[in-house]
Design an enzyme around this catalytic site. Structure first.
Site, PDB file in Angstrom:
ATOM      1  N   ASP A 487       0.809  -1.217   0.000  1.00  0.00           N
ATOM      2  CA  ASP A 487       0.000   0.000   0.000  1.00  0.00           C
ATOM      3  C   ASP A 487       0.844   1.269   0.000  1.00  0.00           C
ATOM      4  O   ASP A 487       0.338   2.362  -0.249  1.00  0.00           O
ATOM      5  CB  ASP A 487      -0.874   0.027   1.263  1.00  0.00           C
ATOM      6  CG  ASP A 487      -2.162  -0.744   1.082  1.00  0.00           C
ATOM      7  OD1 ASP A 487      -2.706  -0.722  -0.025  1.00  0.00           O
ATOM      8  OD2 ASP A 487      -2.606  -1.378   2.057  1.00  0.00           O
TER       9      ASP A 487
HETATM   10  C1  BGC Z   1       0.467   1.155   6.280  1.00  0.00           C
HETATM   11  C2  BGC Z   1       0.128  -0.065   5.469  1.00  0.00           C
HETATM   12  C3  BGC Z   1      -1.345  -0.181   5.328  1.00  0.00           C
HETATM   13  C4  BGC Z   1      -1.921   1.115   4.789  1.00  0.00           C
HETATM   14  C5  BGC Z   1      -3.417   1.083   4.613  1.00  0.00           C
HETATM   15  C6  BGC Z   1      -0.199   2.379   5.720  1.00  0.00           C
HETATM   16  O1  BGC Z   1       0.040   3.474   6.531  1.00  0.00           O
HETATM   17  O2  BGC Z   1       1.865   1.313   6.310  1.00  0.00           O
HETATM   18  O3  BGC Z   1       0.683  -1.220   6.066  1.00  0.00           O
HETATM   19  O4  BGC Z   1      -1.655  -1.239   4.462  1.00  0.00           O
HETATM   20  O5  BGC Z   1      -1.576   2.181   5.634  1.00  0.00           O
HETATM   21  O6  BGC Z   1      -4.109   1.239   5.765  1.00  0.00           O
HETATM   22  C1  NOJ Z   2      -1.398  -3.849   5.528  1.00  0.00           C
HETATM   23  C2  NOJ Z   2      -2.618  -3.936   4.686  1.00  0.00           C
HETATM   24  O1  NOJ Z   2      -3.702  -4.388   5.468  1.00  0.00           O
HETATM   25  C3  NOJ Z   2      -2.414  -4.857   3.520  1.00  0.00           C
HETATM   26  O2  NOJ Z   2      -3.544  -4.826   2.694  1.00  0.00           O
HETATM   27  C4  NOJ Z   2      -1.190  -4.457   2.763  1.00  0.00           C
HETATM   28  O3  NOJ Z   2      -1.027  -5.370   1.718  1.00  0.00           O
HETATM   29  C5  NOJ Z   2       0.027  -4.413   3.644  1.00  0.00           C
HETATM   30  N1  NOJ Z   2      -0.234  -3.558   4.760  1.00  0.00           N
HETATM   31  C6  NOJ Z   2       1.259  -3.904   2.932  1.00  0.00           C
HETATM   32  O4  NOJ Z   2       1.191  -2.563   2.626  1.00  0.00           O
END
Ligand code: BGC
Ligand code: NOJ
Length: 814
Positions: A487
């Protein structure tokens, strides 16, 4: 140092001191009513949606930490001394403190001045309430005159509003007290048809429902004035902060034990039967009273507990393994499976790191969670798949999240995460493999919940597949959109505004940046779709999927291979990411793990090379980091990934979710030692001894362990709600132990460490019990199988034709 121990026979983790490095929690409830409970009874409860139906308050990131919970106070009425048997909130020095987190329940107890007290908390199956069973024993040589007080603080339903909109909500609080039961009915007078209740099995001495009356001015939960005084004030909340508190007096002879039951529950009435008498403003309690009466009965509460216990026994009985490694055994047999239930239920919404107000159910996350859950309650997996698919957009794209109460796509986050659609194919494929229930593909499912737009679920999978083909970039690789699995790799965002959301902001039209990870995912999903199409008799379509997968593999070979490993992506300028040409972020885990998991490069040496590079550059003693070198500064063209200090989260943290992709890749390469070694590095049970470094619970996975670039290398964060649960479960059970469900039967293909003499397992699959015994006779992964003594060709065990319900499978590895 350790803060407790595993009691594997009872399927419990026993915490033996209350001051764990972080609150170590458990989940109560596994259907519709849920709670989080820490080892000192902190936490909160909610019905279905942690944001919109929050029953009790909890203050995140508070000091001292972990305040707000299901608290009991005991008071010695002779001396006036009081304490909390769960340590918090009074925090007295206790004897024999222990917290047993088990399957759907938590028991916390201790002894103070000869008074032993413990409370067992759980949510009965099929009910929307929680039971607290308090047991108090007097070990003194003289009689004890005690008072017990129970407390909770009500949340005014919408947790976001409750924590911010004080100008309104300090006026709206309302309660009723009838027969000693405290009913919390804020907003019931207008548009809500639901209320909460807090009840006690004993005829109490009094109650409080206004927080200030109970605590006293400027006091905290550690020093409630009413407990200090030994008397509640019978306050009735009008506005401000409604709470629930009961007071029960106990006179215990030496050796005497008393049991008290408290109930906290949620109840709904039909809209036209809200009030009794009709026209009044009094809650109609006709349907709730029998429920309350039932569970206040100690025996029936016990019976509900036994039922819950048997339920978990049957769920965990679906796969049981006995290997030479205790950490493998207890994670597979108990805790990893249990965590998969939590991730399935919560997605990423409510934990001690997810506030319950921020996130609904993630499309990508929930589909992946199915991998670790589908074997437990297939009917719920089916329902979830249909709910998820109903939020899919006609383009094949997906809302990134939906709210569990409305089941609608979440407009605030929107869509455009270009990996999302493929996870639906993989979720459905996991369901089909487990259940053999092909009828799901014919279920009519709308797009974007639009009535009239229904098409068979299978059509949704087609759209997922073509979504990527409709969005290829300059190298014929998939365009990344807002982001892919990572993400935080935001290649179209270019955010320079403080506080702007990387997740929702896009200011490039996104026609250049491509993802090699999605390419690998596409190949994987395309092969699954081909297999599904083939079994539906759609042979041409199946061939088309295979052909497109081959084209994608070619694009990866031409433009996605860096010489020693797979590239990660191309940025908006068409420059490679995850290449040796890069100054930072030369190599990434995701594209390497996933491409090999998808079978890419297995036949020409690239897979082995890529895994060797991962081992050399990314693997650490605490797990495999996302990329190297870490980004040392913020890159406008990369986005959130470079917003994290080096070593944390997506910026070279050990993201435990993606480690199993490498384990599976190693298993596909036949390297069982490597696969299991990686498995062990992040296995929380194997990290129990380093509790002071790891800090999170030793019984569940955390999303992230700080990477080698971080000053706190080895420290875990974001425990519980993470795709790590499902993927590790899948990797160890289906690829390392190799008990693999397929469309046509159970495949047995272990790739285990050389040193293991073998292992045994019991797997219930499509109604048949398979008792599996694997014996190692040589160093390799070749397997010869016999089923009930008769040798079979290959490694696919088909369902017995004669209707037998139990078979023995013996495998010899050479
Ligand atoms: C986090 C991710 C997460 C994303 C969506 C980001 O701040 O680092 O791990 O998937 O937010 O909530
Ligand atoms: C947490 C999110 O829930 C997941 O959807 C995502 O793939 C990982 N972070 C990596 O960014």
């Amino acid at each position: 140092m350790k803060y407790g121990y595993f009691d594997d026979d009872r399927r419990e983790y026993v915490i033996t001191r209350p001051d764990t490095p972080l609150p170590w929690i458990n989940y109560l409830g596994c259907q519709a009513y849920f709670g989080i409970i820490s080892n000192t009874a902190g936490g909160y409860s909610f019905y279905r949606d942690a944001r919109l139906r929050r029953l009790t308050r909890y203050r995140y990131n508070n000091v001292p930490m972990d305040l707000g919970g299901r608290y009991v106070y005991l008071r010695d009425d002779d001396s006036g001394e009081y304490w909390s048997p769960s340590w918090q909130p009074a925090r007295r020095e206790l004897k024999d403190y222990s917290c047993r987190h088990g399957m759907g329940y938590t028991t916390i107890g201790s002894t103070y001045n000869g008074i032993e007290a413990e409370t067992r908390y759980f949510v009965p199956l099929d009910e929307t309430l929680e039971i607290w069973q308090l047991t108090v024993t007097n070990h003194r040589e003289v009689a004890a005159t005690l008072s017990a007080f129970s407390t909770i603080e009500f949340c005014l339903w919408d947790a976001q509003d409750d924590a911010t909109n004080f100008q309104r909500n300090l006026n709206t609080g309302q309660v009723e007290v009838e027969d000693g039961v405290i009913y919390h009915k804020t907003e019931y007078r207008e548009r809500r048809n639901h209320f909460a209740y807090f009840a006690c099995s004993e005829k109490g001495e009094g109650f409080d429902t206004q927080r200030e009356a109970f605590l006293g001015r400027y006091r905290g939960w550690d020093q409630p004035a009413a407990v200090e005084a030994g008397q509640l004030t019978n306050s009735v909340a009008h506005g401000w902060s409604p709470i629930g508190a009961h007071h029960v007096k106990l006179v215990l002879a030496p050796g005497e034990t008393r049991r008290i039951v408290f109930l906290l529950g949620y109840h709904e009435n039909p809209d036209d039967e809200k009030f009794d008498p009709p026209g009044s403003q009094t809650i109609n309690k006709k349907t709730v009273k029998p429920v309350i009466a039932k569970y206040l009965d100690a025996d029936r509460a016990d019976a509900a507990f036994d039922r819950l216990h048997r339920y978990w026994e049957s769920l965990l009985g679906i796969l049981e393994v006995k290997t030479p490694d205790i950490h493998t055994n207890r994670m597979v047999n108990i805790w990893n499976a249990y965590q998969c239930m939590a991730t399935f239920n919560m997605s990423r919404s409510a934990s001690l790191f997810e506030s319950g107000i921020g996130r609904g159910l993630g499309f990508r996350d929930s589909n992946q969670d199915l991998l670790g859950f589908v074997h437990m309650v297939p009917a719920r997996a089916r329902e979830r798949i249909l709910d998820l698919a109903a939020t899919q957009l006609p383009t094949g794209g997906a809302y990134h999240q939906y709210q569990p109460l409305t089941k609608r796509g979440n407009n605030d986050i929107g869509s455009g995460f270009n990996d999302d659609p493929h996870w639906l194919i993989l979720g459905v494929s996991a369901y089909l493999k487990e259940t053999g229930d092909w009828s799901i593909l014919d279920e009519p499912v709308p797009f974007d919940n639009e009535p009239g737009s229904e098409a068979p679920l299978y059509e949704h999978l087609r759209r997922s597949f073509s979504y990527t083909l409709d969005r290829l970039g300059p190298h014929r690789l998939p365009l990344i959109g807002r982001a892919d699995w990572n993400d935080c790799l935001n290649l179209n965002c270019f955010s320079s505004t403080p506080g702007q959301s990387f997740q929702t902001t896009t200011n490039k039209d996104g026609k250049v940046a491509e993802s090699v990870f999605i390419a690998g995912l596409f190949v994987h999903a395309a092969h699954e779709l081909a297999a599904i199409a083939c079994r539906r008799g759609l042979h041409q379509e199946s061939e088309h999927c295979v052909a497109e997968a081959a084209k994608m593999e070619q694009a990866i070979a031409q433009h996605g291979w860096d010489g020693e490993w797979f590239l990660r992506a191309y940025d908006d300028f068409g420059a490679p990411i995850g290449s040796k040409q890069c100054e930072e972020g030369k190599i990434f885990i995701e594209s390497n793990g996933y491409c090999v998991l998808a079978g890419i490069g297995l036949d020409d040496g690239r897979a082995a090379k890529a895994m060797d590079a991962v081992g050399k550059y990314l693997a650490t003693k605490h797990g495999i980091v996302v990329q190297q070198p870490a980004f040392s500064r913020y890159y406008l063209n990369l986005g959130e990934i470079s917003s994290y200090p080096p070593g944390y989260k997506e910026n070279a943290g050990i993201f435990c979710h993606v480690n199993p992709w490498v384990m599976i890749a190693e298993a596909r390469l036949g390297r069982g030692d490597k696969a299991h070694d990686y498995y062990t590095r992040i296995n929380p049970s194997a990290r129990e001894e380093i509790g002071d470094l790891h800090r999170c619970e030793p019984y569940v996975y955390a999303q992230m362990i700080a990477g080698k670039d971080a000053p706190t290398f080895g420290e875990a964060k974001n425990s519980w709600l993470t795709g790590t649960a499902a993927w590790n479960y899948y990797a160890i059970s289906q690829w390392i132990l190799g008990i693999r469900v397929t469309y046509d039967g159970l495949e047995i293909a272990p790739v285990i460490p050389q040193s293991w003499p073998g292992f045994t397992a019991r797997r219930v699959f499509r109604g048949v019990v398979y008792n599996i015994a694997i014996e190692r006779k040589g160093a390799g992964n070749r397997i010869a199988l016999t089923v009930d003594g008769a040798p079979i060709e290959g490694n696919l065990v088909l369902a017995p034709r004669d209707g037998r319900r139990e078979v023995s499978v013996a495998g010899v590895l050479t």
